[in-house]
Design a protein around this motif. Sequence first.
Motif, PDB file in Angstrom:
ATOM      1  N   GLY A  37       0.816  -1.213   0.000  1.00  0.00           N
ATOM      2  CA  GLY A  37       0.000   0.000   0.000  1.00  0.00           C
ATOM      3  C   GLY A  37       0.848   1.262   0.000  1.00  0.00           C
ATOM      4  N   ARG A  38       1.924   1.257   0.797  1.00  0.00           N
ATOM      5  CA  ARG A  38       2.824   2.415   0.815  1.00  0.00           C
ATOM      6  C   ARG A  38       3.549   2.559  -0.512  1.00  0.00           C
ATOM      7  N   LEU A  39       3.971   1.439  -1.095  1.00  0.00           N
ATOM      8  CA  LEU A  39       4.673   1.488  -2.379  1.00  0.00           C
ATOM      9  C   LEU A  39       3.788   2.044  -3.486  1.00  0.00           C
ATOM     10  N   MET A  40       2.490   1.772  -3.416  1.00  0.00           N
ATOM     11  CA  MET A  40       1.593   2.252  -4.466  1.00  0.00           C
ATOM     12  C   MET A  40       1.391   3.764  -4.404  1.00  0.00           C
ATOM     13  N   SER A  41       1.909   4.425  -3.369  1.00  0.00           N
ATOM     14  CA  SER A  41       1.842   5.878  -3.312  1.00  0.00           C
ATOM     15  C   SER A  41       2.950   6.517  -4.162  1.00  0.00           C
ATOM     16  N   VAL A  42       3.952   5.738  -4.553  1.00  0.00           N
ATOM     17  CA  VAL A  42       5.042   6.223  -5.399  1.00  0.00           C
ATOM     18  C   VAL A  42       4.532   6.322  -6.837  1.00  0.00           C
ATOM     19  N   PRO A  43       4.858   7.406  -7.560  1.00  0.00           N
ATOM     20  CA  PRO A  43       4.366   7.546  -8.931  1.00  0.00           C
ATOM     21  C   PRO A  43       4.820   6.400  -9.828  1.00  0.00           C
ATOM     22  N   GLY A  44       3.882   5.881 -10.619  1.00  0.00           N
ATOM     23  CA  GLY A  44       4.184   4.822 -11.572  1.00  0.00           C
ATOM     24  C   GLY A  44       4.120   3.421 -11.002  1.00  0.00           C
ATOM     25  N   ILE A  45       4.007   3.286  -9.696  1.00  0.00           N
ATOM     26  CA  ILE A  45       4.016   1.963  -9.071  1.00  0.00           C
ATOM     27  C   ILE A  45       2.597   1.573  -8.701  1.00  0.00           C
ATOM     28  N   GLY A  46       2.192   0.421  -9.201  1.00  0.00           N
ATOM     29  CA  GLY A  46       0.861  -0.097  -8.934  1.00  0.00           C
ATOM     30  C   GLY A  46       0.939  -1.425  -8.198  1.00  0.00           C
ATOM     31  N   PRO A  47      -0.149  -2.182  -8.210  1.00  0.00           N
ATOM     32  CA  PRO A  47      -0.195  -3.438  -7.462  1.00  0.00           C
ATOM     33  C   PRO A  47       0.826  -4.484  -7.919  1.00  0.00           C
ATOM     34  N   ILE A  48       1.085  -4.571  -9.210  1.00  0.00           N
ATOM     35  CA  ILE A  48       2.000  -5.604  -9.707  1.00  0.00           C
ATOM     36  C   ILE A  48       3.424  -5.316  -9.266  1.00  0.00           C
ATOM     37  N   ILE A  49       3.884  -4.081  -9.453  1.00  0.00           N
ATOM     38  CA  ILE A  49       5.255  -3.748  -9.065  1.00  0.00           C
ATOM     39  C   ILE A  49       5.416  -3.820  -7.550  1.00  0.00           C
ATOM     40  N   SER A  50       4.435  -3.306  -6.812  1.00  0.00           N
ATOM     41  CA  SER A  50       4.568  -3.316  -5.350  1.00  0.00           C
ATOM     42  C   SER A  50       4.600  -4.734  -4.805  1.00  0.00           C
ATOM     43  N   SER A  51       3.737  -5.601  -5.312  1.00  0.00           N
ATOM     44  CA  SER A  51       3.738  -6.983  -4.812  1.00  0.00           C
ATOM     45  C   SER A  51       5.007  -7.720  -5.230  1.00  0.00           C
ATOM     46  N   VAL A  54       7.844  -6.395  -2.870  1.00  0.00           N
ATOM     47  CA  VAL A  54       7.735  -6.954  -1.521  1.00  0.00           C
ATOM     48  C   VAL A  54       8.099  -8.435  -1.533  1.00  0.00           C
ATOM     49  N   ALA A  55       7.688  -9.144  -2.576  1.00  0.00           N
ATOM     50  CA  ALA A  55       8.034 -10.568  -2.674  1.00  0.00           C
ATOM     51  C   ALA A  55       9.539 -10.760  -2.831  1.00  0.00           C
ATOM     52  N   ALA A  56      10.203  -9.837  -3.535  1.00  0.00           N
ATOM     53  CA  ALA A  56      11.637  -9.985  -3.800  1.00  0.00           C
ATOM     54  C   ALA A  56      12.501  -9.568  -2.618  1.00  0.00           C
ATOM     55  N   ILE A  57      12.164  -8.445  -1.952  1.00  0.00           N
ATOM     56  CA  ILE A  57      13.065  -7.938  -0.909  1.00  0.00           C
ATOM     57  C   ILE A  57      12.421  -7.799   0.457  1.00  0.00           C
ATOM     58  N   GLY A  58      11.178  -8.183   0.604  1.00  0.00           N
ATOM     59  CA  GLY A  58      10.523  -8.094   1.904  1.00  0.00           C
ATOM     60  C   GLY A  58      10.358  -6.664   2.359  1.00  0.00           C
ATOM     61  N   SER A  92      24.105  -2.023 -15.973  1.00  0.00           N
ATOM     62  CA  SER A  92      24.767  -3.305 -15.728  1.00  0.00           C
ATOM     63  C   SER A  92      23.871  -4.506 -16.009  1.00  0.00           C
ATOM     64  N   ARG A  93      22.555  -4.345 -15.891  1.00  0.00           N
ATOM     65  CA  ARG A  93      21.589  -5.415 -16.130  1.00  0.00           C
ATOM     66  C   ARG A  93      21.822  -6.642 -15.251  1.00  0.00           C
ATOM     67  N   ARG A  94      22.312  -6.427 -14.075  1.00  0.00           N
ATOM     68  CA  ARG A  94      22.465  -7.527 -13.130  1.00  0.00           C
ATOM     69  C   ARG A  94      21.288  -7.525 -12.195  1.00  0.00           C
ATOM     70  N   GLY A  95      21.077  -8.607 -11.505  1.00  0.00           N
ATOM     71  CA  GLY A  95      20.007  -8.641 -10.520  1.00  0.00           C
ATOM     72  C   GLY A  95      18.696  -9.135 -11.084  1.00  0.00           C
ATOM     73  N   ASN A  96      17.630  -8.711 -10.462  1.00  0.00           N
ATOM     74  CA  ASN A  96      16.289  -9.194 -10.765  1.00  0.00           C
ATOM     75  C   ASN A  96      15.768  -8.553 -12.048  1.00  0.00           C
ATOM     76  N   ARG A  97      15.768  -9.305 -13.134  1.00  0.00           N
ATOM     77  CA  ARG A  97      15.369  -8.778 -14.440  1.00  0.00           C
ATOM     78  C   ARG A  97      13.896  -8.362 -14.450  1.00  0.00           C
ATOM     79  N   TYR A  98      13.052  -9.158 -13.826  1.00  0.00           N
ATOM     80  CA  TYR A  98      11.623  -8.878 -13.817  1.00  0.00           C
ATOM     81  C   TYR A  98      11.329  -7.535 -13.147  1.00  0.00           C
ATOM     82  N   LEU A  99      11.914  -7.310 -11.973  1.00  0.00           N
ATOM     83  CA  LEU A  99      11.704  -6.038 -11.274  1.00  0.00           C
ATOM     84  C   LEU A  99      12.295  -4.870 -12.052  1.00  0.00           C
ATOM     85  N   ARG A 100      13.465  -5.084 -12.668  1.00  0.00           N
ATOM     86  CA  ARG A 100      14.086  -4.018 -13.455  1.00  0.00           C
ATOM     87  C   ARG A 100      13.166  -3.598 -14.604  1.00  0.00           C
TER      88      ARG A 100
END
Length: 170
Positions: A37-51, A54-58, A92-100
């Motif tokens: 819910g807090r993440l969805m207050s950031v511009p451009g971030i909706g339910p898919i990105i926020s969930s 949270v799933a990736a980094i807690g 660098s394109r390292r890390g979590n590709r889906y989140l990027r």
Amino acid sequence: MVRIIEDLAGDWRRLDERVEGLSNEIEAIARQDAGCGRLMSVPGIGPIISSAMVAAIGAGDVFTKGRDFAAWLGLVPKQISTGDRTILGKISRRGNRYLRVLFVQAAWVVLIKPKSWERHGLKSWIEAAKKRLHRNVLAIALANKLARIAWSVLAHGRSFEASKFNEAIT
């Protein structure tokens, strides 16, 4: 041939219904979680990105600062250093590709809606960056900025507030 096309159209409708159902389910889960819910207050971030975040980094306590999170996503340029000369390359394109990919999509969403820039406190930053960066590089830079903001929102347990963001810029 007509029957095959009708069958394919029926399959398409069923897939649309299934996608709609899953999207509603993700949105319901995201609305129940306080971090999402807090993440969805950031511009451009909706339910898919926020969930997904949270799933990736807690709660975000894995990283000490937003820069580390952005680097983990691969949204920072590769750095080639020799002596006193530093050259910044492509991301660098390292890390979590889906989140990027999700954060880059969020950046494009913010960029195509210039009327919302001032409301979110991003207008001065985007306009200054627009003068010196190619639009694709600007999207990556904004994705990096959004990722850092999102980490801060998640790690500090506060919703995004444009007024505080504006004060930090000046």
